[in-house]
Scaffold this motif. Structure first.
Motif, PDB file in Angstrom:
ATOM      1  N   UNK A 264       0.860  -1.175   0.000  1.00 28.23           N
ATOM      2  CA  UNK A 264       0.000   0.000   0.000  1.00 28.23           C
ATOM      3  C   UNK A 264       0.903   1.233   0.000  1.00 28.23           C
ATOM      4  N   UNK A 265       1.312   1.656  -1.198  1.00 29.62           N
ATOM      5  CA  UNK A 265       2.205   2.814  -1.319  1.00 29.62           C
ATOM      6  C   UNK A 265       1.423   4.004  -1.856  1.00 29.62           C
ATOM      7  N   UNK A 266       1.686   5.161  -1.306  1.00 33.65           N
ATOM      8  CA  UNK A 266       1.027   6.388  -1.763  1.00 33.65           C
ATOM      9  C   UNK A 266       2.045   7.281  -2.475  1.00 33.65           C
ATOM     10  N   UNK A 267       1.548   8.097  -3.366  1.00 30.89           N
ATOM     11  CA  UNK A 267       2.406   8.993  -4.142  1.00 30.89           C
ATOM     12  C   UNK A 267       2.008  10.431  -3.824  1.00 30.89           C
ATOM     13  N   UNK A 268       2.972  11.206  -3.389  1.00 33.46           N
ATOM     14  CA  UNK A 268       2.744  12.620  -3.120  1.00 33.46           C
ATOM     15  C   UNK A 268       3.368  13.443  -4.249  1.00 33.46           C
ATOM     16  N   UNK A 269       2.596  14.391  -4.767  1.00 37.37           N
ATOM     17  CA  UNK A 269       3.062  15.195  -5.899  1.00 37.37           C
ATOM     18  C   UNK A 269       3.074  16.667  -5.510  1.00 37.37           C
ATOM     19  N   UNK A 270       4.181  17.318  -5.762  1.00 38.07           N
ATOM     20  CA  UNK A 270       4.300  18.768  -5.567  1.00 38.07           C
ATOM     21  C   UNK A 270       4.921  19.339  -6.840  1.00 38.07           C
ATOM     22  N   UNK A 271       4.100  19.901  -7.682  1.00 33.55           N
ATOM     23  CA  UNK A 271       4.566  20.398  -8.970  1.00 33.55           C
ATOM     24  C   UNK A 271       3.997  21.783  -9.217  1.00 33.55           C
ATOM     25  N   UNK A 272       4.860  22.728  -9.505  1.00 38.56           N
ATOM     26  CA  UNK A 272       4.411  24.073  -9.811  1.00 38.56           C
ATOM     27  C   UNK A 272       3.674  24.079 -11.158  1.00 38.56           C
ATOM     28  N   UNK A 273       2.814  25.060 -11.340  1.00 42.54           N
ATOM     29  CA  UNK A 273       2.094  25.174 -12.607  1.00 42.54           C
ATOM     30  C   UNK A 273       3.061  25.677 -13.681  1.00 42.54           C
ATOM     31  N   UNK A 274       3.302  24.827 -14.657  1.00 44.45           N
ATOM     32  CA  UNK A 274       4.247  25.140 -15.717  1.00 44.45           C
ATOM     33  C   UNK A 274       3.662  24.718 -17.055  1.00 44.45           C
ATOM     34  N   UNK A 275       3.616  25.618 -18.008  1.00 54.12           N
ATOM     35  CA  UNK A 275       3.195  25.268 -19.362  1.00 54.12           C
ATOM     36  C   UNK A 275       4.454  25.066 -20.194  1.00 54.12           C
ATOM     37  N   UNK A 276       4.645  23.829 -20.612  1.00 54.54           N
ATOM     38  CA  UNK A 276       5.862  23.473 -21.334  1.00 54.54           C
ATOM     39  C   UNK A 276       5.524  22.986 -22.737  1.00 54.54           C
ATOM     40  N   UNK A 277       6.528  23.021 -23.619  1.00 60.98           N
ATOM     41  CA  UNK A 277       6.368  22.412 -24.927  1.00 60.98           C
ATOM     42  C   UNK A 277       5.978  20.948 -24.748  1.00 60.98           C
ATOM     43  N   UNK A 278       5.083  20.474 -25.604  1.00 60.71           N
ATOM     44  CA  UNK A 278       4.518  19.137 -25.420  1.00 60.71           C
ATOM     45  C   UNK A 278       5.597  18.054 -25.367  1.00 60.71           C
ATOM     46  N   UNK A 279       6.607  18.137 -26.235  1.00 61.14           N
ATOM     47  CA  UNK A 279       7.669  17.116 -26.242  1.00 61.14           C
ATOM     48  C   UNK A 279       8.389  17.088 -24.901  1.00 61.14           C
ATOM     49  N   UNK A 280       8.721  18.253 -24.363  1.00 65.68           N
ATOM     50  CA  UNK A 280       9.421  18.341 -23.085  1.00 65.68           C
ATOM     51  C   UNK A 280       8.546  17.785 -21.969  1.00 65.68           C
ATOM     52  N   UNK A 281       7.272  18.175 -21.943  1.00 65.34           N
ATOM     53  CA  UNK A 281       6.365  17.706 -20.887  1.00 65.34           C
ATOM     54  C   UNK A 281       6.159  16.200 -20.960  1.00 65.34           C
ATOM     55  N   UNK A 282       6.006  15.672 -22.174  1.00 66.00           N
ATOM     56  CA  UNK A 282       5.822  14.225 -22.325  1.00 66.00           C
ATOM     57  C   UNK A 282       7.049  13.482 -21.819  1.00 66.00           C
ATOM     58  N   UNK A 283       8.236  13.982 -22.152  1.00 61.90           N
ATOM     59  CA  UNK A 283       9.463  13.317 -21.701  1.00 61.90           C
ATOM     60  C   UNK A 283       9.562  13.314 -20.178  1.00 61.90           C
ATOM     61  N   UNK A 284       9.215  14.439 -19.547  1.00 66.36           N
ATOM     62  CA  UNK A 284       9.230  14.471 -18.080  1.00 66.36           C
ATOM     63  C   UNK A 284       8.206  13.484 -17.529  1.00 66.36           C
ATOM     64  N   UNK A 285       7.031  13.435 -18.136  1.00 69.45           N
ATOM     65  CA  UNK A 285       6.004  12.496 -17.684  1.00 69.45           C
ATOM     66  C   UNK A 285       6.467  11.055 -17.790  1.00 69.45           C
ATOM     67  N   UNK A 286       7.140  10.718 -18.889  1.00 67.15           N
ATOM     68  CA  UNK A 286       7.647   9.350 -19.047  1.00 67.15           C
ATOM     69  C   UNK A 286       8.726   9.033 -18.014  1.00 67.15           C
ATOM     70  N   UNK A 287       9.611  10.000 -17.754  1.00 68.77           N
ATOM     71  CA  UNK A 287      10.655   9.788 -16.739  1.00 68.77           C
ATOM     72  C   UNK A 287      10.021   9.560 -15.373  1.00 68.77           C
ATOM     73  N   UNK A 288       9.037  10.397 -15.023  1.00 68.08           N
ATOM     74  CA  UNK A 288       8.361  10.239 -13.732  1.00 68.08           C
ATOM     75  C   UNK A 288       7.710   8.862 -13.641  1.00 68.08           C
ATOM     76  N   UNK A 289       7.048   8.435 -14.711  1.00 69.74           N
ATOM     77  CA  UNK A 289       6.406   7.126 -14.707  1.00 69.74           C
ATOM     78  C   UNK A 289       7.401   6.002 -14.492  1.00 69.74           C
ATOM     79  N   UNK A 290       8.568   6.098 -15.136  1.00 69.71           N
ATOM     80  CA  UNK A 290       9.582   5.044 -14.981  1.00 69.71           C
ATOM     81  C   UNK A 290      10.154   5.017 -13.563  1.00 69.71           C
ATOM     82  N   UNK A 291      10.392   6.207 -12.992  1.00 72.59           N
ATOM     83  CA  UNK A 291      10.957   6.259 -11.642  1.00 72.59           C
ATOM     84  C   UNK A 291       9.948   5.758 -10.603  1.00 72.59           C
TER      85      UNK A 291
END
Length: 378
Positions: A264-291
């Protein structure tokens, strides 16, 4: 002579009627309309333009050189985005049955034009008219060149009007492109959502633990891509993604994907509101998912609960810092460094980090903490 498009006038406001009149007058002179027929033709063109503005919300008038009965003629196509002309106002051949209501003026234009047709419906109205001059003119490229030169001279006399028209045409093209891109992201997102659902169905039927694990990791990756396309479709700025929504959804998808076991693991997210280029945001999302996936797989071995933290700070102008940490068991002293791992997940993390010239560090003193520093993007 094939039909040759000459110019288009956008119809949005009353001032556009003056531009429409000047263009019609210029082309009527090139085709050597007689004085009376020139006045009638210009009047008909202006009437169609006014109808498009008043009843069609927004429209455009496209002039062309065409041929009718073997002679050069002036073609005009006026389209609008209104609700169309009610069918009861139209005869079976598509022309107005009266000079009242939304068809006001079309009956008169029909009498002036040599050829006239109306197509109307909920998506708007298209009026196609051809005006044949009485003068005997040779058809061919020479006439097209004369018309083009006359229109250039007209633009030179009123450069402000010409520039305004060009700016609006550019704005329309950008708007159409944005609409197409949103539709593309919508369809791609729907397809990815379907793929994610099929993965979940397959996972529920998997009997081998290894198969179940592989499908779970794939579900997280596909979920990240699906969320990115959803955000791109919803966004008002094409090509931009709100990173906080992206990262939060990746975290929620990961929690759902890995739930159901003893952990039973929980995930806490603290992310500032940032509008990024889609490629950059997708890459960060994929990295977060892998970690997050790695934390679920290795951080809490022998434990029934744990916490994973995802923190994103900074901005594109000064650089963005991504930190994914857990309160798990950390790395044994003799364990292989994770950033050197040959697993698919870590290879993906290293590749995406390298593509953005980012730096990656791993600290295992208290659980595992992965820090990635992305340089300024502007």
């Amino acid at each position: 002579m094939k039909t040759a498009k000459l110019t288009t006038v956008t119809l949005e406001k009353s001032a556009d009627v003056a531009r429409l009149r000047d263009v019609a007058m210029t082309l009527a002179n090139v085709l050597q309309f007689g004085s009376f027929e020139r006045t009638r033709t210009v009047t008909a063109v202006v009437e169609l333009g006014r109808n498009a503005i008043e009843h069609g919300q927004k429209g455009r008038a496209t002039f062309s050189l065409t041929e009718l009965a073997g002679k050069p003629a002036l073609g005009l196509l006026v389209t609008d985005q209104g609700r169309g002309i009610p069918q009861e106002k139209l005869q079976p051949d598509g022309v107005p049955s009266s000079a009242t209501g939304l068809g006001l003026g079309l009956r008169g234009v029909q009498r002036i034009a040599t050829r006239f047709g109306v197509e109307t419906g909920d998506e708007g109205t298209r009026v196609n008219a051809v005006f044949l001059p009485s003068a005997n003119l040779p058809s061919g490229s020479q006439l097209i060149e004369l018309a083009t030169r006359a229109l250039d001279d007209l633009s030179a006399k009123d450069p402000t009007a010409a520039l305004s028209e060009q700016n609006r045409e550019l704005a329309e093209e950008i708007s159409e492109r944005d609409l197409l891109m949103r539709e593309l992201h919508h369809r791609t997102g729907n397809n990815l959502a379907l793929i994610a659902a099929l993965i979940r169905m397959s996972k529920s039927r998997a009997e081998q633990d290894e198969t179940h694990q592989v499908l779970t990791e794939l579900e997280v990756r596909v979920g990240a891509l699906a969320k990115a396309h959803e955000l791109m479709q919803r966004g008002t700025e094409t090509g931009k993604v709100e990173l906080s929504e992206m990262v939060t959804e990746v975290a929620r998808t990961s929690e759902r994907a890995f739930s159901g076991g003893r952990l039973n693991a929980t995930i806490e997210v603290a992310c500032e509101e940032l509008r990024l280029d889609s490629k950059f945001a997708i890459d960060i999302g994929l990295i977060v998912g892998e970690l997050i996936t790695n934390a679920f797989k290795y951080a809490f071995v022998g434990r029934e609960e744990g916490i994973i933290r995802v923190e994103v700070s900074g901005d594109p102008k000064h650089g963005i810092a991504l930190v994914v940490s857990d309160n798990g068991i950390g790395l044994p002293a003799d364990a292989e460094r994770p950033e050197r791992s040959n697993s698919l997940g870590w290879r993906l993390i290293r590749t995406l980090t390298f593509q953005h010239d980012a730096t990656l560090t791993v600290d295992s003193a208290d659980g595992l903490c992965v820090r990635i520093k992305f340089p300024a993007q502007i």
